[in-house]
Design a protein around this motif. Structure first.
Motif, mmCIF file in Angstrom:
data_model
loop_
_atom_site.group_PDB
_atom_site.id
_atom_site.type_symbol
_atom_site.label_atom_id
_atom_site.label_comp_id
_atom_site.label_asym_id
_atom_site.label_seq_id
_atom_site.Cartn_x
_atom_site.Cartn_y
_atom_site.Cartn_z
ATOM 1 N N ALA A 27 1.796 -1.315 -4.574
ATOM 2 C CA ALA A 27 3.251 -1.281 -4.472
ATOM 3 C C ALA A 27 3.808 -2.585 -5.020
ATOM 4 O O ALA A 27 3.381 -3.675 -4.601
ATOM 5 N N THR A 28 4.760 -2.501 -5.976
ATOM 6 C CA THR A 28 5.396 -3.677 -6.570
ATOM 7 C C THR A 28 6.898 -3.415 -6.670
ATOM 8 O O THR A 28 7.420 -2.440 -6.130
ATOM 9 N N THR A 29 7.574 -4.294 -7.405
ATOM 10 C CA THR A 29 9.024 -4.149 -7.600
ATOM 11 C C THR A 29 9.300 -3.313 -8.833
ATOM 12 O O THR A 29 8.715 -3.521 -9.897
ATOM 13 N N SER A 30 10.201 -2.374 -8.714
ATOM 14 C CA SER A 30 10.566 -1.510 -9.832
ATOM 15 C C SER A 30 11.596 -2.201 -10.724
ATOM 16 O O SER A 30 12.436 -2.979 -10.229
ATOM 17 N N PRO A 31 11.551 -1.937 -12.033
ATOM 18 C CA PRO A 31 12.633 -2.455 -12.901
ATOM 19 C C PRO A 31 14.008 -1.951 -12.492
ATOM 20 O O PRO A 31 15.021 -2.577 -12.820
ATOM 21 N N ASP A 32 14.071 -0.815 -11.765
ATOM 22 C CA ASP A 32 15.351 -0.287 -11.294
ATOM 23 C C ASP A 32 15.824 -0.981 -10.032
ATOM 24 O O ASP A 32 16.883 -0.626 -9.477
ATOM 25 N N GLY A 33 15.014 -1.929 -9.524
ATOM 26 C CA GLY A 33 15.412 -2.684 -8.347
ATOM 27 C C GLY A 33 14.801 -2.202 -7.055
ATOM 28 O O GLY A 33 14.875 -2.892 -6.039
ATOM 29 N N GLY A 34 14.216 -1.030 -7.055
ATOM 30 C CA GLY A 34 13.614 -0.496 -5.837
ATOM 31 C C GLY A 34 12.112 -0.739 -5.794
ATOM 32 O O GLY A 34 11.628 -1.834 -6.112
ATOM 33 N N LEU A 35 11.378 0.287 -5.423
ATOM 34 C CA LEU A 35 9.930 0.193 -5.275
ATOM 35 C C LEU A 35 9.237 0.863 -6.451
ATOM 36 O O LEU A 35 9.678 1.923 -6.923
ATOM 37 N N ARG A 36 8.178 0.237 -6.930
ATOM 38 C CA ARG A 36 7.286 0.873 -7.916
ATOM 39 C C ARG A 36 5.918 1.069 -7.263
ATOM 40 O O ARG A 36 5.308 0.108 -6.783
ATOM 41 N N VAL A 37 5.451 2.317 -7.270
ATOM 42 C CA VAL A 37 4.097 2.634 -6.814
ATOM 43 C C VAL A 37 3.263 2.928 -8.058
ATOM 44 O O VAL A 37 3.610 3.827 -8.839
ATOM 45 N N THR A 38 2.194 2.144 -8.229
ATOM 46 C CA THR A 38 1.307 2.296 -9.391
ATOM 47 C C THR A 38 -0.020 2.872 -8.911
ATOM 48 O O THR A 38 -0.710 2.260 -8.083
ATOM 49 N N VAL A 39 -0.347 4.048 -9.423
ATOM 50 C CA VAL A 39 -1.612 4.691 -9.107
ATOM 51 C C VAL A 39 -2.454 4.678 -10.366
ATOM 52 O O VAL A 39 -2.005 5.128 -11.433
ATOM 53 N N ARG A 40 -3.678 4.179 -10.251
ATOM 54 C CA ARG A 40 -4.564 4.100 -11.411
ATOM 55 C C ARG A 40 -5.801 4.960 -11.149
ATOM 56 O O ARG A 40 -6.532 4.743 -10.198
ATOM 57 N N TRP A 41 -6.019 5.946 -12.037
ATOM 58 C CA TRP A 41 -7.154 6.854 -11.958
ATOM 59 C C TRP A 41 -8.073 6.621 -13.156
ATOM 60 O O TRP A 41 -7.597 6.247 -14.235
ATOM 61 N N PRO A 42 -9.378 6.891 -13.000
ATOM 62 C CA PRO A 42 -10.235 6.909 -14.199
ATOM 63 C C PRO A 42 -9.925 8.135 -15.069
ATOM 64 O O PRO A 42 -9.533 9.191 -14.577
ATOM 65 N N VAL A 43 -10.102 7.957 -16.377
ATOM 66 C CA VAL A 43 -9.862 9.062 -17.309
ATOM 67 C C VAL A 43 -10.864 10.180 -17.056
ATOM 68 O O VAL A 43 -12.063 9.947 -16.841
ATOM 69 N N GLY A 44 -10.389 11.403 -17.089
ATOM 70 C CA GLY A 44 -11.256 12.549 -16.853
ATOM 71 C C GLY A 44 -11.878 13.068 -18.129
ATOM 72 O O GLY A 44 -11.397 12.838 -19.209
#
Length: 431
Positions: A414-431
């Motif tokens: 969870a980080t700061t969104s460019p829109d000012g709210g919350l950014r949730v970044t989910v990182r998956w391995p490529v399938g």
């Protein structure tokens, strides 16, 4: 085999060592007895050879032959006038070749013969034969064999006793470890021996096992306590509304009561579903991963969201990408992340699917109030609600996202969104 398997380790080791020791010592005794008998024969052959050589000197000089010695021609015919041929033709041939011969039978038992070739005064070849009985050598061999057998038996008994004692001493630390483990209270660990040996490695492995057990028990207790706490509220609400409906059965308030009951039942159903999914993730129950089209999955997740005209949902995906997971896992992650973002967004939620080498990043941005930096790690803990009085959400959504993504060796932050709210970044391995 079943009898053998039921024996203790100490008994099995002792029996194996005892059988090997008895076999080895008996074989060694047999070899030693054979060598002793061979040495006795060699010594006797030397003495017989000396006696035959003395008699051969007398035959060569034409003088009287001492008693106890026979003289024959090369065919074995006696020429000393002392009786019939002492041995058969085959023995004569071997004696003539210089080989000592043992002849069985006779009044004095087996006889050992040695021959020396010598020319007579007239030049004809003669064989001077000296003999001796083997009764003494056979008796010596029998006594030696008995002594060696007794020695081998006593040695085997000593080896068995030493093995039993050594095994008992070697396994005593294991018994102490077992007793300590049986009486170990929760949270305590076994003492690790100072020596870097197999016992120390066993103690370390047992301690790690105990640590995993305690961790699992603590997680289960925490999960049970938190689940009971969270389930109490919707159940209490359902019961209260049912009591109201029973106490005031007028139709005017019945519709609103049943709508409230339906909302609480939906909340309870979602909470139970999240709890079950989280329990399965904790237990490591995962289907084999396969490629899942993340862009299509995001579109399906948009379609599952209830209508909310005040919040716009956008998707940016430059190309189709697949992640290594299962469709059910991807759906749960997307449903929870998107529901969380839309719940806190003011006007818009932006979703981006970005390929990044061997990984695929899912970015979910909202223009809501955001989360303070010191709370961004805590939102992935179970039953965490930063605004508990709001009454929205169960606090399991992002925790479930983190567990499912981590189970596929991915990450969720969870980080700061460019829109000012919350950014949730989910990182998956490529399938």
């Amino acid at each position: 085999m079943s009898w053998w398997a039921r024996r203790s380790l100490r008994t099995r080791i002792t029996l194996v060592v005892g059988v090997v020791a008895v076999t080895a010592l008996l074989a060694l005794g047999r070899v030693a007895g054979g060598l002793l008998f061979s040495a006795a024969l060699t010594s006797g052959d030397g003495a017989l050879g000396e006696r035959a050589a003395v008699a051969a000197g007398a035959v060569g000089a034409g003088t009287a032959v001492p008693p106890g010695v026979r003289v024959t021609d090369v065919a074995g015919t006696p020429v000393d006038g002392r009786g019939p041929r002492p041995v058969d033709a085959d023995a004569i041939r071997r004696l003539g070749a210089g080989e000592p011969v043992t002849v069985p039978g006779g009044p004095d038992g087996p006889q050992r013969w040695v021959a020396v070739a010598v020319p007579a005064p007239d030049g004809s070849p003669r064989l001077v034969l000296a003999s001796g009985d083997l009764v003494g050598a056979a008796g010596l061999f029998a006594d030696a064999a008995r002594g060696l057998a007794v020695t081998a038996l006593l040695g085997a008994i000593a080896v068995v006793a030493a093995t039993w004692t050594a095994t008992r001493l070697a396994l005593r630390p294991v018994d102490r470890l077992r007793a300590s483990a049986a009486a170990l209270p929760p949270g305590e660990r076994l003492p690790v021996p100072p020596a870097r040996d197999e016992l120390a490695a066993l103690a370390v492995e047992i301690n790690e096992l105990l640590a995993r057990r305690d961790d699992a028990v603590a997680r289960l207790e925490r999960f049970t306590s938190e689940a009971a706490h969270e389930l109490r509220s919707p159940i209490a609400a359902l019961r209260a509304q049912a009591d109201v409906a029973v106490a005031h059965p007028d139709r005017a308030s019945a519709d609103e009561t049943w709508r409230s009951v339906a909302r609480e039942a939906e909340r309870l159903s979602g909470l139970v579903g999240d709890l079950l999914a989280l329990a399965r993730a904790d237990a490591g129950e995962r289907m084999p991963a396969r490629p899942v089209d993340l862009v299509d999955a995001v579109g399906d997740a948009f379609a599952r969201l209830p209508e909310e005209p005040t919040v716009a949902m956008t998707l940016w995906a430059p190309m189709p990408v697949a992640v290594a997971a299962t469709p059910a896992e991807v759906a749960i992650v997307l449903d929870n992340v998107l529901a969380n973002a839309r719940r806190h967004a003011a006007t818009v939620v932006h979703v981006s699917v970005v390929p990044a080498g061997r990984w695929v990043r899912l970015l979910v941005d909202d223009d809501g109030p955001g989360i303070p930096p010191d709370e961004r790690e805590r939102v992935f803990d179970r039953f965490t609600r930063l605004q508990p009085d709001a009454g929205e959400g169960s606090g399991l959504g992002l925790a479930l996202v983190g567990r499912l993504v981590a189970g596929r060796h991915g990450t969720a932050r969870a980080t700061t969104s460019p829109d000012g709210g919350l950014r949730v970044t989910v990182r998956w391995p490529v399938g």
